[in-house]
Design a protein around this motif. Sequence first.
Motif, PDB file in Angstrom:
ATOM      1  N   LEU A   1     -13.537 -16.715  40.984  1.00  0.00           N
ATOM      2  CA  LEU A   1     -12.997 -16.532  40.881  1.00  0.00           C
ATOM      3  C   LEU A   1     -12.106 -16.404  43.028  1.00  0.00           C
ATOM      4  N   ASP A   2     -13.178 -17.010  43.409  1.00  0.00           N
ATOM      5  CA  ASP A   2     -12.463 -16.940  44.559  1.00  0.00           C
ATOM      6  C   ASP A   2     -11.619 -18.239  44.326  1.00  0.00           C
ATOM      7  N   TRP A   3     -11.919 -19.515  43.834  1.00  0.00           N
ATOM      8  CA  TRP A   3     -10.833 -20.590  43.935  1.00  0.00           C
ATOM      9  C   TRP A   3      -9.810 -19.310  42.619  1.00  0.00           C
ATOM     10  N   LEU A   4      -9.938 -18.799  42.114  1.00  0.00           N
ATOM     11  CA  LEU A   4      -8.491 -18.619  41.006  1.00  0.00           C
ATOM     12  C   LEU A   4      -7.417 -17.297  42.371  1.00  0.00           C
ATOM     13  N   VAL A   5      -8.101 -16.242  43.504  1.00  0.00           N
ATOM     14  CA  VAL A   5      -7.400 -15.823  44.390  1.00  0.00           C
ATOM     15  C   VAL A   5      -7.357 -17.092  45.270  1.00  0.00           C
ATOM     16  N   GLN A   6      -7.803 -18.135  44.924  1.00  0.00           N
ATOM     17  CA  GLN A   6      -6.315 -19.443  46.406  1.00  0.00           C
ATOM     18  C   GLN A   6      -5.418 -19.652  45.610  1.00  0.00           C
ATOM     19  N   ARG A   7      -5.601 -20.108  44.274  1.00  0.00           N
ATOM     20  CA  ARG A   7      -4.584 -21.345  43.867  1.00  0.00           C
ATOM     21  C   ARG A   7      -3.558 -19.837  42.669  1.00  0.00           C
ATOM     22  N   ALA A   8      -3.617 -18.496  43.505  1.00  0.00           N
ATOM     23  CA  ALA A   8      -2.677 -17.577  42.740  1.00  0.00           C
ATOM     24  C   ALA A   8      -2.065 -17.841  44.857  1.00  0.00           C
ATOM     25  N   ALA A   9      -2.710 -18.281  45.721  1.00  0.00           N
ATOM     26  CA  ALA A   9      -1.882 -17.279  47.515  1.00  0.00           C
ATOM     27  C   ALA A   9      -0.307 -19.199  46.992  1.00  0.00           C
ATOM     28  N   ALA A  10      -1.606 -20.716  45.635  1.00  0.00           N
ATOM     29  CA  ALA A  10       0.136 -21.517  45.789  1.00  0.00           C
ATOM     30  C   ALA A  10       0.425 -21.756  45.415  1.00  0.00           C
TER      31      ALA A  10
ATOM     32  N   ASP B   1     -10.792  -5.216  40.674  1.00  0.00           N
ATOM     33  CA  ASP B   1     -10.710  -5.458  41.707  1.00  0.00           C
ATOM     34  C   ASP B   1     -10.159  -7.146  41.704  1.00  0.00           C
ATOM     35  N   LEU B   2      -9.713  -7.726  40.617  1.00  0.00           N
ATOM     36  CA  LEU B   2      -9.461  -8.991  41.213  1.00  0.00           C
ATOM     37  C   LEU B   2      -8.216  -8.696  41.259  1.00  0.00           C
ATOM     38  N   ALA B   3      -7.542  -7.907  41.094  1.00  0.00           N
ATOM     39  CA  ALA B   3      -6.264  -7.834  41.284  1.00  0.00           C
ATOM     40  C   ALA B   3      -5.670  -7.298  42.535  1.00  0.00           C
ATOM     41  N   ARG B   4      -6.969  -6.342  42.660  1.00  0.00           N
ATOM     42  CA  ARG B   4      -6.326  -5.478  44.681  1.00  0.00           C
ATOM     43  C   ARG B   4      -6.284  -6.892  45.456  1.00  0.00           C
ATOM     44  N   ARG B   5      -7.605  -8.004  45.150  1.00  0.00           N
ATOM     45  CA  ARG B   5      -7.971  -9.674  45.809  1.00  0.00           C
ATOM     46  C   ARG B   5      -6.728 -10.279  46.129  1.00  0.00           C
ATOM     47  N   ILE B   6      -6.118 -10.186  44.583  1.00  0.00           N
ATOM     48  CA  ILE B   6      -5.206 -10.952  44.440  1.00  0.00           C
ATOM     49  C   ILE B   6      -3.804 -10.953  45.355  1.00  0.00           C
TER      50      ILE B   6
ATOM     51  N   PRO C   1     -10.928 -24.123  34.041  1.00  0.00           N
ATOM     52  CA  PRO C   1     -12.589 -23.949  34.837  1.00  0.00           C
ATOM     53  C   PRO C   1     -12.493 -25.255  34.796  1.00  0.00           C
ATOM     54  N   GLN C   2     -13.717 -26.154  35.489  1.00  0.00           N
ATOM     55  CA  GLN C   2     -13.911 -27.693  35.277  1.00  0.00           C
ATOM     56  C   GLN C   2     -15.288 -27.450  34.671  1.00  0.00           C
ATOM     57  N   ARG C   3     -15.809 -26.679  34.511  1.00  0.00           N
ATOM     58  CA  ARG C   3     -16.782 -26.409  34.401  1.00  0.00           C
ATOM     59  C   ARG C   3     -17.652 -25.670  33.137  1.00  0.00           C
TER      60      ARG C   3
END
Length: 443
Positions: free
Chosen positions: A111-120, A65-70, A15-17
Amino acid sequence: MEQFTAGIARVDITPQRPLIMDGFYSREGPSLGTHDALGLTALVFTCGHDRAVIMAGDVLGFPPDLARRIRTELAARFQLPAETVLLAASHTHSGPALGNLLFLDADADYLDWLVQRAAAVVGEALERREPVRLLVGRAQSDVGVNRRLVDADTGLVLMEDNPAGVVDREITSLRLVNGEGTTVGGVVNVGCHPTAILHDGRHFSRDYPGFFLDELERAYPGSLFLFLSGAHANVRPAGSGSRSGVGFAEEIGRQLFEDFRQTRWQEVTGPPSLRVACELLSVEFQELPPDAVLAQLEAACEQALARDPAWGEDLWNKCSLTWVRWVREMHRKDERPGPLEVELQVITLAGSVTMVGLPFELFAQTSLGLKASCGRETQLFVCGYTGGIVGYLPPAEDQLQGGYEAEEAFKVYGCAAPFELGTEALVRHKAEALILKSLRSED
């Protein structure tokens, strides 16, 4: 003839903050900074048309919920079915809150950022694929000690070192070697709770798994390894009853690496193949405590709150009061906790290297039982904290003994009651059958 290809990549998920941190209710305030960067590492295997992804993150655990999103994001971007993605957490208690535990709230933007990092990171791992050979090995380590000690006078289970208690001391490893003979990375599986840094640590850190990987990746320049947390719900770093902090975590990491160096490697010689097996299992909860017992507990909580309003600001106290009021309301509505659906996952390589992922905080007995059932000819990685983590899974004996893992932890995971007695045996037997089915399909 088919061959294995593999690609490994890592992205920073620090996290950046300042954010609320995970794992401890007694921590005071949000994070104060970063000691060492948190990572999310993806390993993509392919064999012919078959693919599987193992992803390991420096977090406490991925809530359902987060696992499903990823997984949904990975399916949309890369046509990876959910069952082919084994999502694992190191279980560091020095990462950002993701919403696993009551009142340790996640930051929605993170959480939104983490989903995108997982895809990246999966996209990068797919691009890095190259032919590899598999080497497996085992070593032994004494870095962990059983943390459930039965008091001889009271019979209570204390969270203290129990040198006579059960521990899975095995470091289980997989190493990937490319066509040039270079180790490009691999997987290590260890059964020791990442709590070398306790609640007084307010800087993001990978805890000892990160320092272990630092040593490992220095030994194999240019490599990336995944740390898969094993069965250690009842195991913590030896000495953590009197020590904690980053320095202690570094010591544990270095000691684990020294133990790892004793690994005797063997090349996997079976025909290349990749199998993924998955099963959904409904687990039941115990009956709710009698309302009369709950009424007494609620009254005691309210009296403590009346004497000192600050009592209710303590997150553990807040959790206890919230839980008892919730369960009393269930009584009034004549409701009972319904079954919970959980996912068991197995990935098998070359008919002899198997990773089983279970969405629980597993006890060492579960790992040892699974390994005994499969035999030494199978290199078995027993991975807890996978998929959407749902709580502790104590064996029946430990559940009857009591203690934090059996009597309290279910509340912080937002459950109305503990799992039904015998649930660990059910999960273990179902996992055994799934592993054996996956191995037989290789014949």
